[in-house]
Design a protein around this motif. Structure first.
Motif, PDB file in Angstrom:
ATOM      1  N   ILE A   1       0.842  -1.198   0.000  1.00 57.76           N
ATOM      2  CA  ILE A   1       0.000   0.000   0.000  1.00 57.76           C
ATOM      3  C   ILE A   1       0.878   1.251   0.000  1.00 57.76           C
ATOM      4  O   ILE A   1       1.990   1.250   0.523  1.00 57.76           O
ATOM      5  CB  ILE A   1      -0.953   0.051   1.222  1.00 57.76           C
ATOM      6  N   SER A   2       0.356   2.313  -0.612  1.00 55.34           N
ATOM      7  CA  SER A   2       1.060   3.593  -0.605  1.00 55.34           C
ATOM      8  C   SER A   2       0.809   4.308   0.725  1.00 55.34           C
ATOM      9  O   SER A   2      -0.100   3.960   1.473  1.00 55.34           O
ATOM     10  CB  SER A   2       0.598   4.468  -1.770  1.00 55.34           C
ATOM     11  N   THR A   3       1.619   5.319   1.008  1.00 61.95           N
ATOM     12  CA  THR A   3       1.511   6.050   2.273  1.00 61.95           C
ATOM     13  C   THR A   3       1.555   7.545   2.001  1.00 61.95           C
ATOM     14  O   THR A   3       2.515   8.051   1.416  1.00 61.95           O
ATOM     15  CB  THR A   3       2.666   5.685   3.219  1.00 61.95           C
ATOM     16  N   ARG A   4       0.508   8.239   2.425  1.00 61.49           N
ATOM     17  CA  ARG A   4       0.496   9.697   2.342  1.00 61.49           C
ATOM     18  C   ARG A   4       1.021  10.272   3.652  1.00 61.49           C
ATOM     19  O   ARG A   4       0.729   9.748   4.713  1.00 61.49           O
ATOM     20  CB  ARG A   4      -0.929  10.203   2.087  1.00 61.49           C
ATOM     21  N   TRP A   5       1.757  11.366   3.535  1.00 60.72           N
ATOM     22  CA  TRP A   5       2.270  12.018   4.732  1.00 60.72           C
ATOM     23  C   TRP A   5       2.097  13.530   4.603  1.00 60.72           C
ATOM     24  O   TRP A   5       2.042  14.074   3.496  1.00 60.72           O
ATOM     25  CB  TRP A   5       3.740  11.677   4.972  1.00 60.72           C
ATOM     26  N   SER A   6       1.992  14.196   5.753  1.00 60.53           N
ATOM     27  CA  SER A   6       1.885  15.657   5.788  1.00 60.53           C
ATOM     28  C   SER A   6       2.651  16.175   7.005  1.00 60.53           C
ATOM     29  O   SER A   6       2.667  15.538   8.057  1.00 60.53           O
ATOM     30  CB  SER A   6       0.427  16.115   5.876  1.00 60.53           C
ATOM     31  N   ILE A   7       3.278  17.331   6.845  1.00 60.06           N
ATOM     32  CA  ILE A   7       3.986  17.993   7.937  1.00 60.06           C
ATOM     33  C   ILE A   7       3.496  19.433   8.022  1.00 60.06           C
ATOM     34  O   ILE A   7       3.348  20.110   6.994  1.00 60.06           O
ATOM     35  CB  ILE A   7       5.516  17.981   7.714  1.00 60.06           C
ATOM     36  N   VAL A   8       3.243  19.892   9.236  1.00 58.91           N
ATOM     37  CA  VAL A   8       2.887  21.286   9.459  1.00 58.91           C
ATOM     38  C   VAL A   8       3.765  21.833  10.576  1.00 58.91           C
ATOM     39  O   VAL A   8       3.983  21.162  11.592  1.00 58.91           O
ATOM     40  CB  VAL A   8       1.381  21.452   9.791  1.00 58.91           C
ATOM     41  N   ALA A   9       4.307  23.045  10.370  1.00 57.61           N
ATOM     42  CA  ALA A   9       5.162  23.700  11.364  1.00 57.61           C
ATOM     43  C   ALA A   9       4.474  24.970  11.843  1.00 57.61           C
ATOM     44  O   ALA A   9       4.003  25.776  11.039  1.00 57.61           O
ATOM     45  CB  ALA A   9       6.526  24.024  10.762  1.00 57.61           C
ATOM     46  N   ARG A  10       4.443  25.153  13.173  1.00 62.09           N
ATOM     47  CA  ARG A  10       3.808  26.333  13.772  1.00 62.09           C
ATOM     48  C   ARG A  10       4.764  27.012  14.744  1.00 62.09           C
ATOM     49  O   ARG A  10       5.502  26.344  15.460  1.00 62.09           O
ATOM     50  CB  ARG A  10       2.526  25.950  14.519  1.00 62.09           C
ATOM     51  N   TYR A  11       4.698  28.342  14.745  1.00 56.60           N
ATOM     52  CA  TYR A  11       5.454  29.131  15.723  1.00 56.60           C
ATOM     53  C   TYR A  11       4.462  30.027  16.453  1.00 56.60           C
ATOM     54  O   TYR A  11       3.750  30.810  15.843  1.00 56.60           O
ATOM     55  CB  TYR A  11       6.518  29.968  15.019  1.00 56.60           C
ATOM     56  N   LYS A  12       4.408  29.863  17.773  1.00 58.36           N
ATOM     57  CA  LYS A  12       3.453  30.583  18.615  1.00 58.36           C
ATOM     58  C   LYS A  12       2.018  30.399  18.116  1.00 58.36           C
ATOM     59  O   LYS A  12       1.213  31.329  18.111  1.00 58.36           O
ATOM     60  CB  LYS A  12       3.827  32.065  18.695  1.00 58.36           C
ATOM     61  N   GLY A  13       1.713  29.188  17.667  1.00 56.51           N
ATOM     62  CA  GLY A  13       0.362  28.823  17.260  1.00 56.51           C
ATOM     63  C   GLY A  13       0.030  29.113  15.821  1.00 56.51           C
ATOM     64  O   GLY A  13      -0.990  28.628  15.311  1.00 56.51           O
ATOM     65  N   ASP A  14       0.862  29.877  15.120  1.00 53.92           N
ATOM     66  CA  ASP A  14       0.582  30.241  13.729  1.00 53.92           C
ATOM     67  C   ASP A  14       1.417  29.400  12.773  1.00 53.92           C
ATOM     68  O   ASP A  14       2.582  29.073  13.058  1.00 53.92           O
ATOM     69  CB  ASP A  14       0.890  31.723  13.485  1.00 53.92           C
ATOM     70  N   ILE A  15       0.833  29.062  11.624  1.00 51.98           N
ATOM     71  CA  ILE A  15       1.568  28.326  10.604  1.00 51.98           C
ATOM     72  C   ILE A  15       2.668  29.222  10.046  1.00 51.98           C
ATOM     73  O   ILE A  15       2.427  30.368   9.663  1.00 51.98           O
ATOM     74  CB  ILE A  15       0.618  27.847   9.495  1.00 51.98           C
ATOM     75  N   ILE A  16       3.874  28.701  10.003  1.00 53.25           N
ATOM     76  CA  ILE A  16       5.046  29.471   9.591  1.00 53.25           C
ATOM     77  C   ILE A  16       5.078  29.605   8.067  1.00 53.25           C
ATOM     78  O   ILE A  16       4.791  28.649   7.336  1.00 53.25           O
ATOM     79  CB  ILE A  16       6.337  28.772  10.068  1.00 53.25           C
TER      80      ILE A  16
END
Length: 332
Positions: free
Chosen positions: A245-260
């Motif tokens: 099976i394939s694998t989807r991935w996602s990364i999110v980075a936040r600084y002081k609660g806001d998306i950088i």
């Protein structure tokens, strides 16, 4: 004269009535916005979804929405994938939380179809304030207007540590996908050097294919240990535990609660490891860089390096040794 005055009176009444109606409409809109804001704060939003402040649509068929899968564990500020595999085409989907007002409507995009089987993928983004278990409700409407019975999926909140800087990795199934971060001074935070009890990586999910089903990893740095400068985020498919099976991935980075806003790459950033993808071991792929300036901690940036070094666990050592063997195999 009386006729003119009466006409003017009627016009004024009409204008007053019109203004009154407009105010009521604004109140309704504001009420809907408040419900949506509260939902997003406590739970999640849906990528490309529209929030509806109404009762959840009732089914008009006896069959149940088919083959719905999702990660039933969630971290604050993380993401999640809902995957629906079906032999019937859907016009739209409905996503809600049991006991909460309103629901999300999602119209499918980039539908994958193979041999009469459709695969739909819906992306959820959990709030940084998400803190509770919940029951996810997933339903949909066929192209012909039929609405099957919805599916209920218990989702467990998993405690994770947080700081002024948070980087969260989510992947769609049970593989060993690893999150990496390089700090401005060159410190490498990953499973083999997680940091300390004050900052670093607090989850290494499915380590060495010892499946825990979390499918999330999180790096956190409190304000006292944040450096000014350039950060680099990476991801690696350490081990492809199920090559079918394939694998989807996602990364999110936040600084002081806001998306950088990144200086290179995207944030959030997503990708796919295809069916049969080779295991990469420790060889991480850089997916974004970002800058932090004026954190106010320039005098304290040595704090992180005064803390005791992380001592790798037996599992960490095993993974690292296996990765070294992978590198040797590639050279030969």
């Amino acid at each position: 004269m009386k006729t003119k005055l009466f006409t003017l009176f009627l016009l004024m009444m009409g204008m007053t009535f019109f203004v009154s109606c407009s105010k009521d409409d604004d109140d309704d809109d504001n009420g809907g916005s408040q419900v949506q804001n509260q939902f997003e704060k406590n739970y999640f939003s849906v990528d490309d979804g529209t929030f509806v402040n109404e009762d959840y649509p009732e089914s008009n068929l006896n069959d149940v929405i088919s083959d719905v899968s999702t990660n039933n564990q969630a971290l604050s500020g993380g993401m999640n994938y809902i995957t629906i595999i079906t032999e019937r085409a859907y016009k739209k989907f409905f996503i809600a939380v049991q006991g909460q007002p309103g629901y999300w409507v999602y119209y499918p995009k980039n539908v994958y179809s193979d041999g009469g089987v459709y695969t739909y993928i819906i992306v959820l983004r959990y709030s940084v304030d998400y803190r509770s278990n919940c029951i996810l409700i997933v339903g949909g409407e066929y192209e012909d207007g039929g609405i099957p019975r919805y599916d209920k999926i218990p989702v467990n909140y998993v405690t994770s540590k947080s700081g002024d800087l948070n980087i969260n990795l989510t992947f769609s199934n049970e593989k060993d996908v690893d999150l990496h971060l390089w700090t401005p001074s060159g410190r490498h935070i990953w499973y083999y050097n997680r940091g300390s009890s004050y900052y670093g990586l607090d989850h290494d999910s499915n380590a060495g294919c010892d499946i825990d089903g979390l499918n999330n990893e999180n790096i956190y740095i409190p304000s006292d240990y944040i450096e000014d400068g350039t950060y680099t985020v990476g991801v690696a498919l350490y081990a492809n535990c199920d090559r079918s099976i394939s694998t989807r991935w996602s990364i999110v980075a936040r600084y002081k609660g806001d998306i950088i806003r990144p200086s290179s790459g995207k944030n959030p950033v997503s990708g796919v490891y295809p069916v049969g993808a080779y295991s990469e071991g420790d060889e991480a792929m850089g997916v974004m860089t970002f800058e932090i300036k004026n954190s106010g901690n320039s005098a304290n940036r040595v704090k992180a390096y005064m803390l005791p070094e992380y001592v790798p666990t037996d599992m960490d050592e095993m993974k690292h040794e296996e990765s070294e063997w992978m590198k040797l195999d590639k050279r030969h």
